[in-house]
Design an enzyme around this catalytic site. Sequence first.
Site, PDB file in Angstrom:
ATOM      1  N   ASP A  17      27.964  -4.945  84.521  1.00 21.34           N
ATOM      2  CA  ASP A  17      28.753  -3.741  84.767  1.00 21.34           C
ATOM      3  C   ASP A  17      28.774  -2.876  83.507  1.00 21.34           C
ATOM      4  O   ASP A  17      28.577  -1.659  83.570  1.00 21.34           O
ATOM      5  CB  ASP A  17      30.177  -4.127  85.178  1.00 21.34           C
ATOM      6  CG  ASP A  17      31.085  -2.911  85.310  1.00 21.34           C
ATOM      7  OD1 ASP A  17      30.829  -2.076  86.190  1.00 21.34           O
ATOM      8  OD2 ASP A  17      32.046  -2.791  84.528  1.00 21.34           O
ATOM      9  N   LYS A  21      26.885   1.007  82.529  1.00 20.54           N
ATOM     10  CA  LYS A  21      27.544   2.141  81.878  1.00 20.54           C
ATOM     11  C   LYS A  21      26.809   2.544  80.596  1.00 20.54           C
ATOM     12  O   LYS A  21      26.649   3.737  80.301  1.00 20.54           O
ATOM     13  CB  LYS A  21      29.001   1.787  81.580  1.00 20.54           C
ATOM     14  CG  LYS A  21      29.827   1.581  82.851  1.00 20.54           C
ATOM     15  CD  LYS A  21      31.186   0.964  82.574  1.00 20.54           C
ATOM     16  CE  LYS A  21      31.921   0.655  83.870  1.00 20.54           C
ATOM     17  NZ  LYS A  21      33.185  -0.065  83.666  1.00 20.54           N
ATOM     18  N   GLY A  79      41.029   1.506  88.093  1.00 21.71           N
ATOM     19  CA  GLY A  79      42.134   1.777  89.016  1.00 21.71           C
ATOM     20  C   GLY A  79      41.771   2.891  89.981  1.00 21.71           C
ATOM     21  O   GLY A  79      41.068   3.833  89.623  1.00 21.71           O
TER      22      GLY A  79
END
Length: 363
Positions: A223, A227, A343
């Site tokens: 992950d 990025k 979130g």
Amino acid sequence: MASASTIFIAVIGAGGVGKCFLTQLRDLAVRRPSPKLSLCYISTSRRALYNDDYSAINLDNAIDVLAASSKAPPTLTDLVAYLSKAPGKAIIVDNTSSQEVAETYPTALKLGVSIVTPNKKAFSGSYQLWQDIFQASAASGAKVYHESSVGAGLPVISTLKDLVETGDEVTKIEGVFSGTMSFLFNSFAPVIGSGGKWSEEVKKAKALGYTEPDPRDDLNGLDVARKLTILARLAGLPVESPTSFPVESLIPKELESCSSGDEFMEKLPSFDQQMEEKKASAGDKVIRFVGSIDVGAKDVKVGLQTFDPSHPIAALKGSDNIISFYTKRYGNNPLIVQGAGAGGDVTAMGVTADLIKVIGQLA
């Protein structure tokens, strides 16, 4: 039929981020009545909601009506064709992490359909796909924005783009890019105190919803590697893929073959000593899971590093991200972006902010 001042919006994905985005879109449509924002399509992997005449779907109950729909999603090719014929500019908001959807971006952009998305796979997949996406955008004038593909709602990508496009020379990018890894190491190896057992902290992070359903998807480092791939490319490095540079996995080799996340979690306590040794080897420093890009050396890597307790990376709290940009203009004091990096609400905020940028350019 809608007027030319209507922007038609198609939303793919109605999970955590998708639901938060729809709430923000509803509020945005009220706050900014012109141009009119019309939700003309929404889908999950199994259901879709749309009308042949592009008439608007009510944003107040779109999720409930979608859940009751018996209509299956069209093929992505058919969806792009449908949107390209809308009586006004169309934007796809892709709230999925689907590789298949990502690979349709060049086709959509060529046909004048803009893209807004947090989907990392479009921008960290093959370098060819990366090139195809931006070439299609440049050729048609359709826009593509993906702020939330790195750092959720934090202004990471826009900051890097501003640095590069204003002629600054980015020399290094370094930081904690995973809310999951931030939480784990802030509690496992705190600046003050001894911290908890590694397996217990992973269990706690999973219970709080910080990890993927299978924590191995966080602990393998990919992950973060995705990025880093996106940022490295924006900084000018033609990184081929997230597996083309060193990525340290925190999955014990003996547990790589576990058949499920549950089996992995059950066996993880037996390997706590491995992580305790890594923590102890840091001495009076602390270990953190970071990503770094050395632009000059063309060196990209992801893994454990040690930091003085006074370092900003060591002092992070909770699941915050921190990204430091070292540039010629900023000298020895990097430009730092820090805050909640995960979130539904903050990720959707990044998507909505991108949508506003696109609307401003299309209207």
